[in-house]
Design an enzyme around this catalytic site. Structure first.
Site, PDB file in Angstrom:
ATOM      1  N   SER A   1      -3.064  19.023  -4.368  1.00  0.00           N
ATOM      2  CA  SER A   1      -4.207  19.027  -3.600  1.00  0.00           C
ATOM      3  C   SER A   1      -4.293  20.008  -2.415  1.00  0.00           C
ATOM      4  O   SER A   1      -5.142  20.756  -2.276  1.00  0.00           O
ATOM      5  CB  SER A   1      -4.068  17.545  -2.909  1.00  0.00           C
ATOM      6  OG  SER A   1      -4.051  16.562  -3.825  1.00  0.00           O
ATOM      7  N   GLY A   2      -3.009  20.206  -1.712  1.00  0.00           N
ATOM      8  CA  GLY A   2      -2.801  21.212  -0.813  1.00  0.00           C
ATOM      9  C   GLY A   2      -2.917  22.635  -1.110  1.00  0.00           C
ATOM     10  O   GLY A   2      -3.524  23.589  -0.822  1.00  0.00           O
TER      11      GLY A   2
ATOM     12  N   GLU B   1       3.109  26.549 -10.776  1.00  0.00           N
ATOM     13  CA  GLU B   1       3.076  25.227 -11.002  1.00  0.00           C
ATOM     14  C   GLU B   1       3.943  24.815 -12.085  1.00  0.00           C
ATOM     15  O   GLU B   1       3.801  25.239 -13.099  1.00  0.00           O
ATOM     16  CB  GLU B   1       1.576  24.698 -11.342  1.00  0.00           C
ATOM     17  CG  GLU B   1       1.513  23.155 -11.813  1.00  0.00           C
ATOM     18  CD  GLU B   1       2.187  22.187 -10.681  1.00  0.00           C
ATOM     19  OE1 GLU B   1       1.826  21.976  -9.630  1.00  0.00           O
ATOM     20  OE2 GLU B   1       2.986  21.459 -11.098  1.00  0.00           O
TER      21      GLU B   1
ATOM     22  N   THR C   1       0.013  15.676  -8.142  1.00  0.00           N
ATOM     23  CA  THR C   1       0.341  14.013  -7.903  1.00  0.00           C
ATOM     24  C   THR C   1      -1.235  13.435  -7.889  1.00  0.00           C
ATOM     25  O   THR C   1      -1.397  12.475  -8.934  1.00  0.00           O
ATOM     26  CB  THR C   1       0.923  13.802  -6.864  1.00  0.00           C
ATOM     27  OG1 THR C   1       2.143  14.612  -6.777  1.00  0.00           O
ATOM     28  CG2 THR C   1       1.087  12.341  -7.148  1.00  0.00           C
ATOM     29  N   CYS C   2      -2.028  13.904  -7.063  1.00  0.00           N
ATOM     30  CA  CYS C   2      -3.227  12.932  -6.728  1.00  0.00           C
ATOM     31  C   CYS C   2      -4.046  12.841  -8.240  1.00  0.00           C
ATOM     32  O   CYS C   2      -4.137  11.825  -8.960  1.00  0.00           O
ATOM     33  CB  CYS C   2      -4.187  13.490  -6.004  1.00  0.00           C
ATOM     34  SG  CYS C   2      -5.655  12.647  -5.631  1.00  0.00           S
TER      35      CYS C   2
ATOM     36  N   CYS D   1      -3.400   9.184  -7.209  1.00  0.00           N
ATOM     37  CA  CYS D   1      -4.769   8.520  -6.909  1.00  0.00           C
ATOM     38  C   CYS D   1      -5.866   8.319  -8.117  1.00  0.00           C
ATOM     39  O   CYS D   1      -6.201   7.064  -8.217  1.00  0.00           O
ATOM     40  CB  CYS D   1      -5.495   9.363  -5.714  1.00  0.00           C
ATOM     41  SG  CYS D   1      -4.563  10.512  -4.816  1.00  0.00           S
TER      42      CYS D   1
ATOM     43  N   LYS E   1      -4.436   5.960 -11.052  1.00  0.00           N
ATOM     44  CA  LYS E   1      -4.313   4.667 -10.599  1.00  0.00           C
ATOM     45  C   LYS E   1      -5.901   3.992 -10.359  1.00  0.00           C
ATOM     46  O   LYS E   1      -5.907   2.934 -10.571  1.00  0.00           O
ATOM     47  CB  LYS E   1      -3.783   4.859  -9.183  1.00  0.00           C
ATOM     48  CG  LYS E   1      -3.665   3.543  -8.368  1.00  0.00           C
ATOM     49  CD  LYS E   1      -3.499   3.753  -7.055  1.00  0.00           C
ATOM     50  CE  LYS E   1      -4.515   4.256  -6.301  1.00  0.00           C
ATOM     51  NZ  LYS E   1      -4.086   4.452  -4.774  1.00  0.00           N
TER      52      LYS E   1
ATOM     53  N   TYR F   1      -9.361  21.879 -12.407  1.00  0.00           N
ATOM     54  CA  TYR F   1      -8.478  22.528 -11.520  1.00  0.00           C
ATOM     55  C   TYR F   1      -8.246  23.924 -11.931  1.00  0.00           C
ATOM     56  O   TYR F   1      -8.232  24.764 -10.661  1.00  0.00           O
ATOM     57  CB  TYR F   1      -7.596  21.796 -11.028  1.00  0.00           C
ATOM     58  CG  TYR F   1      -7.852  20.614  -9.918  1.00  0.00           C
ATOM     59  CD1 TYR F   1      -8.400  19.566 -10.223  1.00  0.00           C
ATOM     60  CD2 TYR F   1      -7.166  20.685  -8.708  1.00  0.00           C
ATOM     61  CE1 TYR F   1      -8.903  18.629  -9.045  1.00  0.00           C
ATOM     62  CE2 TYR F   1      -7.394  20.120  -7.675  1.00  0.00           C
ATOM     63  CZ  TYR F   1      -8.551  19.020  -7.987  1.00  0.00           C
ATOM     64  OH  TYR F   1      -8.615  17.863  -6.999  1.00  0.00           O
TER      65      TYR F   1
ATOM     66  N   TYR G   1       1.867   0.392  -0.341  1.00  0.00           N
ATOM     67  CA  TYR G   1       0.753   0.408  -0.923  1.00  0.00           C
ATOM     68  C   TYR G   1       0.683   0.560  -2.520  1.00  0.00           C
ATOM     69  O   TYR G   1       0.083  -0.235  -3.155  1.00  0.00           O
ATOM     70  CB  TYR G   1      -0.447   1.392  -0.293  1.00  0.00           C
ATOM     71  CG  TYR G   1      -0.368   2.771  -0.565  1.00  0.00           C
ATOM     72  CD1 TYR G   1      -0.868   3.469  -1.609  1.00  0.00           C
ATOM     73  CD2 TYR G   1       0.682   3.757   0.010  1.00  0.00           C
ATOM     74  CE1 TYR G   1      -1.150   4.673  -1.810  1.00  0.00           C
ATOM     75  CE2 TYR G   1       0.613   4.952  -0.426  1.00  0.00           C
ATOM     76  CZ  TYR G   1      -0.028   5.522  -1.517  1.00  0.00           C
ATOM     77  OH  TYR G   1      -0.287   6.816  -1.771  1.00  0.00           O
ATOM     78  N   ILE G   2       1.513   1.377  -2.915  1.00  0.00           N
ATOM     79  CA  ILE G   2       1.504   1.839  -4.440  1.00  0.00           C
ATOM     80  C   ILE G   2       2.277   0.399  -5.137  1.00  0.00           C
ATOM     81  O   ILE G   2       1.673  -0.016  -6.118  1.00  0.00           O
ATOM     82  CB  ILE G   2       2.590   2.825  -4.604  1.00  0.00           C
ATOM     83  CG1 ILE G   2       1.784   4.166  -4.074  1.00  0.00           C
ATOM     84  CG2 ILE G   2       2.739   3.092  -6.222  1.00  0.00           C
ATOM     85  CD1 ILE G   2       2.693   5.411  -4.279  1.00  0.00           C
TER      86      ILE G   2
ATOM     87  N   GLU H   1      -0.720  -2.112  -5.172  1.00  0.00           N
ATOM     88  CA  GLU H   1      -1.704  -1.590  -6.253  1.00  0.00           C
ATOM     89  C   GLU H   1      -1.284  -1.917  -7.561  1.00  0.00           C
ATOM     90  O   GLU H   1      -2.045  -2.715  -8.343  1.00  0.00           O
ATOM     91  CB  GLU H   1      -2.057  -0.224  -6.021  1.00  0.00           C
ATOM     92  CG  GLU H   1      -2.825  -0.071  -4.712  1.00  0.00           C
ATOM     93  CD  GLU H   1      -2.978   1.447  -4.229  1.00  0.00           C
ATOM     94  OE1 GLU H   1      -3.886   1.685  -3.365  1.00  0.00           O
ATOM     95  OE2 GLU H   1      -2.298   2.227  -4.755  1.00  0.00           O
TER      96      GLU H   1
ATOM     97  N   ASP I   1       2.318  16.816   1.558  1.00  0.00           N
ATOM     98  CA  ASP I   1       3.483  15.873   1.357  1.00  0.00           C
ATOM     99  C   ASP I   1       4.805  16.343   1.488  1.00  0.00           C
ATOM    100  O   ASP I   1       5.826  15.603   2.281  1.00  0.00           O
ATOM    101  CB  ASP I   1       3.703  15.060   0.091  1.00  0.00           C
ATOM    102  CG  ASP I   1       2.605  14.269  -0.209  1.00  0.00           C
ATOM    103  OD1 ASP I   1       1.329  14.194   0.712  1.00  0.00           O
ATOM    104  OD2 ASP I   1       2.495  13.358  -1.187  1.00  0.00           O
TER     105      ASP I   1
ATOM    106  N   THR J   1      -3.981  12.655  -0.004  1.00  0.00           N
ATOM    107  CA  THR J   1      -4.440  13.568  -0.643  1.00  0.00           C
ATOM    108  C   THR J   1      -5.539  14.542   0.403  1.00  0.00           C
ATOM    109  O   THR J   1      -5.374  15.551   0.596  1.00  0.00           O
ATOM    110  CB  THR J   1      -5.177  13.072  -1.679  1.00  0.00           C
ATOM    111  OG1 THR J   1      -4.048  12.957  -2.754  1.00  0.00           O
ATOM    112  CG2 THR J   1      -6.138  14.257  -2.019  1.00  0.00           C
TER     113      THR J   1
ATOM    114  N   HIS K   1     -29.115  -6.784   5.304  1.00  0.00           N
ATOM    115  CA  HIS K   1     -28.819  -8.199   4.915  1.00  0.00           C
ATOM    116  C   HIS K   1     -29.602  -8.080   3.420  1.00  0.00           C
ATOM    117  O   HIS K   1     -30.615  -7.540   3.466  1.00  0.00           O
ATOM    118  CB  HIS K   1     -29.587  -9.005   5.924  1.00  0.00           C
ATOM    119  CG  HIS K   1     -29.379 -10.546   5.519  1.00  0.00           C
ATOM    120  ND1 HIS K   1     -28.434 -11.081   5.724  1.00  0.00           N
ATOM    121  CD2 HIS K   1     -30.243 -11.290   4.937  1.00  0.00           C
ATOM    122  CE1 HIS K   1     -28.151 -12.300   5.215  1.00  0.00           C
ATOM    123  NE2 HIS K   1     -29.664 -12.465   4.727  1.00  0.00           N
TER     124      HIS K   1
ATOM    125  N   GLU L   1     -22.576  -5.882   6.761  1.00  0.00           N
ATOM    126  CA  GLU L   1     -23.558  -6.359   7.933  1.00  0.00           C
ATOM    127  C   GLU L   1     -22.638  -7.170   9.063  1.00  0.00           C
ATOM    128  O   GLU L   1     -22.677  -7.389  10.089  1.00  0.00           O
ATOM    129  CB  GLU L   1     -24.563  -7.246   7.525  1.00  0.00           C
ATOM    130  CG  GLU L   1     -24.393  -8.678   6.987  1.00  0.00           C
ATOM    131  CD  GLU L   1     -25.528  -9.370   6.836  1.00  0.00           C
ATOM    132  OE1 GLU L   1     -26.602  -9.593   7.516  1.00  0.00           O
ATOM    133  OE2 GLU L   1     -25.895  -9.996   5.686  1.00  0.00           O
TER     134      GLU L   1
END
Ligand code: FAD
Length: 448
Positions: A15-16, A35, A42-43, A48, A51, A99, A178-179, A182, A304, A312, A437, A442
């Site tokens: 990402s970065g 790379e 990763t993302c 992300c 997932k 990418y 969180y991972i 999830e 990271d 991300t 509504h 709301e």
């Protein structure tokens, strides 16, 4: 003529790194990127994106059940993991291609191999070649940590989970972040018997206590098991391929897969950082200043690997700010205030700003507004699952300093509401907004 092969060499096309490479090239720099696995990072490749696609896939389990209450004649249906897995991996391939195309279109040269730092301006490629660059950007991300104990080699991490041959019928997940939550939700919806084994007695450290408790309560009532204050002692592999997990102070657990989601370590090992005198912090992350510059003047780091906020959109912002600063003649830093985040559990969580506990210790007097309700759709579906929205307000200024939500579509709603929190709006501004509504969102403008 430049004294270097490149103006910028980026190590890591996640990402970065990709954002920094693309924007630097657009500013006129001659850029290369290395790379070692797959462009996208990763993302896109194993985070992300795949997932979230699994989360969508998992949610059909509830939707199909609920559909019957809405008049649909849904026959008994079963789930086919290889179909979902292969479709998700095909989408990952598609994004990987996009990418790569972005890099190519911006005339960024890609080296599909590992790279390490050989000096302040020198990069060593795995093929043996050394290239030089005026600036080096390290964007190597982070790597899942697996605790060391007997049999740990029989476990997997999020790197492998997207490639499983079969969906497990029994899965043990180490971790409470969180991972972990999830994947607990995902595999539970696919029909697996899920056990979360956590070293401490809380899940989702950093999230508001009431919201965490609500997820825990809903997860337990759905049938996800939790072992708290538990530590892995040993994993034994049986002849039939199944596993036996031995836990300190607890009964053993039989399962097919053990997934560790116990944190991600900045990816700095073996990078040759000592060749340029780059300093690391206690966690092994590259120490950088507000412009992402390391202790070596020609070497920067984003994402990271710097362990600032492992998300991300943050890595992307850091990469973009780096490019504008170094090649765009526009030095700028990243604003880390009010970063929204989500847990794509079942149901999901969205949060921005201070938790109640944080606000109480930092601000003194705070006002808390909550709405604890059953979404209209859940009422008709007979789904006894309550949403909880919580607003934290600075009593002195009436400013909303935190919003925390668990319930259907919470991350989608929270992203929009985060604009108001970031802009420093007050409770009165929320109250002055007419409700839309009928919606769940709301509730945010009707909090009493
Ligand atoms: P990465 O995207 O990890 O990219 C680093 C790249 O560098 C990798 O491609 C790696 O192969 C490469 N590399 C490493 N060392 C070398 C080397 N020596 N030479 C060449 N290449 C190298 N974030 C969110 O915002 N929302 C989410 O929902 C979310 N879900 C996630 C789910 C999972 C399962 C995981 C693991 C992460 C998730 N994240 C999420 C976090 C997010 O993926 C990261 O914060 C983000 O990818 C960091 O970007 P980065 O550029 O720092 O590193």
């Amino acid at each position: 003529m430049s004294d270097y092969d490149y103006d910028l060499f980026v190590i890591g096309a996640g990402s970065g790194g990709v954002r920094a490479a693309r924007i630097s090239a657009a500013h006129g720099a001659k850029v290369a990127v290395a790379e070692e696995y797959r462009v996208g990072g990763t993302c896109v490749i194993r985070g992300c994106v795949p997932k979230k696609l699994l989360v969508y896939g998992a949610h059909f389990a509830e939707d199909l059940k609920d559909a019957r209450r809405f008049g649909w004649n849904v026959p008994d249906c079963d789930f086919d993991w290889p179909t979902l897995r292969d479709n998700v991996l095909a989408d990952v391939d598609r994004l990987n291609g996009i990418y790569q195309e972005t890099l190519d279109n911006n005339k960024v040269e890609t080296f599909h191999e590992r790279a390490t730092v050989a000096g302040p301006h020198d990069v060593k490629l795995a093929s043996g070649r050394t290239v030089t660059a005026k600036y080096i950007l390290i964007a190597t991300g982070a790597w899942p940590v697996v605790p060391e104990f007997e049999g740990a080699e029989h476990s997997i991490t999020s790197n492998e989970v997207f490639h499983l041959d079969e969906a497990p019928t029994r899965i043990v997940i180490g971790g409470g972040g969180y991972i972990a939550n999830e994947f607990a939700g995902i595999f539970h919806e696919f029909g697996a018997h899920v056990t979360i084994v956590n070293r401490s007695d809380t899940i989702l450290r950093g999230y508001d206590a009431q919201i965490r408790d609500r997820l825990l309560q809903i997860s337990m009532s759905k049938g996800i098991n939790f072992r708290f204050n538990a530590e892995f002692e040993k994993i034994e592999k049986n002849d039939d391929g199944t596993l036996c997990i031995r836990i300190k102070n607890g009964d053993p657990i039989a399962c097919d897969v053990v997934l560790f989601a116990t944190g991600r370590q900045p990816n700095t090992k073996g990078l040759g950082l000592e060749n340029a005198g780059i300093e690391l912090d206690k966690q092994g992350a590259i120490s950088v200043d507000e412009y992402s510059k390391s202790s070596c003047d020609s070497i920067y780091a984003v994402g990271d690997v710097t362990n600032r906020v492992q998300l991300t959109p943050v890595a992307i912002r850091e990469g973009h700010a780096f490019a504008d600063t170094v090649f765009g003649g526009n030095p700028r830093t990243v604003d880390y205030g009010c970063i929204p985040s989500a847990v794509f559990s079942h149901p999901p969580i969205g949060a921005v700003g201070m938790t109640e506990a944080e606000a109480r210790s930092r601000l003194g007097t705070v006002k808390i507004y909550t709405s604890d309700f059953r979404a209209m759709k859940n009422v008709l579906a007979n789904r006894n699952e309550r949403a909880l929205y919580k607003m934290v307000v600075d009593a002195a200024t009436n400013r909303v300093v935190g919003l925390h939500m668990i319930g259907p579509d919470a991350p989608e709603i929270l992203q929009a509401a985060a604009v108001a929190v970031k802009a420093g709006l007050t409770k009165q501004d929320f109250d002055d907004t007419v409700a839309l509504h009928p919606s769940m969102a709301e509730e945010l403008v009707l909090l009493k």
